[in-house]
Design a protein around this motif. Structure first.
Motif, PDB file in Angstrom:
ATOM      1  N   LEU A  54       0.844  -1.193   0.000  1.00 14.68           N
ATOM      2  CA  LEU A  54       0.000   0.000   0.000  1.00 14.68           C
ATOM      3  C   LEU A  54       0.882   1.248   0.000  1.00 14.68           C
ATOM      4  O   LEU A  54       1.975   1.245   0.565  1.00 14.68           O
ATOM      5  CB  LEU A  54      -0.926  -0.012   1.217  1.00 14.68           C
ATOM      6  N   ASN A  55       0.399   2.302  -0.628  1.00 14.35           N
ATOM      7  CA  ASN A  55       1.217   3.500  -0.805  1.00 14.35           C
ATOM      8  C   ASN A  55       1.167   4.488   0.349  1.00 14.35           C
ATOM      9  O   ASN A  55       2.063   5.299   0.498  1.00 14.35           O
ATOM     10  CB  ASN A  55       0.834   4.216  -2.101  1.00 14.35           C
ATOM     11  N   SER A  56       0.139   4.440   1.163  1.00 14.08           N
ATOM     12  CA  SER A  56       0.084   5.381   2.285  1.00 14.08           C
ATOM     13  C   SER A  56      -0.016   4.626   3.607  1.00 14.08           C
ATOM     14  O   SER A  56      -0.586   3.544   3.683  1.00 14.08           O
ATOM     15  CB  SER A  56      -1.102   6.330   2.134  1.00 14.08           C
ATOM     16  N   GLU A  57       0.510   5.274   4.627  1.00 12.50           N
ATOM     17  CA  GLU A  57       0.496   4.663   5.953  1.00 12.50           C
ATOM     18  C   GLU A  57      -0.924   4.537   6.493  1.00 12.50           C
ATOM     19  O   GLU A  57      -1.278   3.537   7.116  1.00 12.50           O
ATOM     20  CB  GLU A  57       1.359   5.486   6.904  1.00 12.50           C
ATOM     21  N   ALA A  58      -1.748   5.527   6.220  1.00  8.37           N
ATOM     22  CA  ALA A  58      -3.135   5.499   6.694  1.00  8.37           C
ATOM     23  C   ALA A  58      -3.912   4.345   6.063  1.00  8.37           C
ATOM     24  O   ALA A  58      -4.638   3.620   6.754  1.00  8.37           O
ATOM     25  CB  ALA A  58      -3.827   6.824   6.391  1.00  8.37           C
ATOM     26  N   ASN A  59      -3.743   4.156   4.750  1.00 10.60           N
ATOM     27  CA  ASN A  59      -4.412   3.037   4.066  1.00 10.60           C
ATOM     28  C   ASN A  59      -3.918   1.697   4.598  1.00 10.60           C
ATOM     29  O   ASN A  59      -4.694   0.762   4.770  1.00 10.60           O
ATOM     30  CB  ASN A  59      -4.187   3.107   2.562  1.00 10.60           C
ATOM     31  N   ALA A  60      -2.605   1.600   4.839  1.00 11.88           N
ATOM     32  CA  ALA A  60      -2.030   0.350   5.337  1.00 11.88           C
ATOM     33  C   ALA A  60      -2.564   0.018   6.727  1.00 11.88           C
ATOM     34  O   ALA A  60      -2.921  -1.127   7.001  1.00 11.88           O
ATOM     35  CB  ALA A  60      -0.508   0.445   5.353  1.00 11.88           C
ATOM     36  N   GLU A  61      -2.627   1.023   7.594  1.00 18.02           N
ATOM     37  CA  GLU A  61      -3.131   0.783   8.944  1.00 18.02           C
ATOM     38  C   GLU A  61      -4.605   0.391   8.927  1.00 18.02           C
ATOM     39  O   GLU A  61      -5.025  -0.486   9.674  1.00 18.02           O
ATOM     40  CB  GLU A  61      -2.908   2.017   9.821  1.00 18.02           C
TER      41      GLU A  61
END
Length: 113
Positions: A54-61
């Motif tokens: 995933l490209n963003s930390e928020a999406n990954a979390e």
């Protein structure tokens, strides 16, 4: 910054562990070096059977939290959709990583020539 959400299991597929990492190769190296950290020797979590980049930390979390709430059968269904034989995916990642390093070295040598 890229993040990885992944699922690891033991050789008998008894345990499924969902994780989140920025460097999946070093994380899997850690799991192999510290095999008894989470379970006993018979249940070593050393097989990477699923991952998402995933490209963003928020999406990954968010994805990590979602997968973590899945039941075992939901996780198994998700794994089988992309990895029907539950093979260890670190072999391919290690090969891909070595190929990238080799390409960088070759291009730097060509630049120096």
């Amino acid at each position: 910054m890229k993040k990885f959400v992944f699922i690891v299991t033991d050789r008998n597929r008894n345990n499924l562990h969902v994780g989140l990492s920025t460097n999946i190769i070093s994380t899997m190296d850690f799991y192999r070096k510290m095999p008894n950290l989470f379970f006993d020797a018979g249940q070593q979590l050393t097989r990477l059977v699923y991952f998402e980049e995933l490209n963003s930390e928020a999406n990954a979390e968010q994805r990590f939290k979602t997968i973590n709430r899945f039941t075992r059968s939901q996780k198994e269904k998700m794994i089988r959709a992309v990895n029907t034989d539950w093979i260890d995916l670190t072999l391919g990642l290690n090969y891909e990583n070595r190929a990238k390093v080799s390409m960088v070295r070759q291009s730097s040598l060509m630049f120096m020539s």
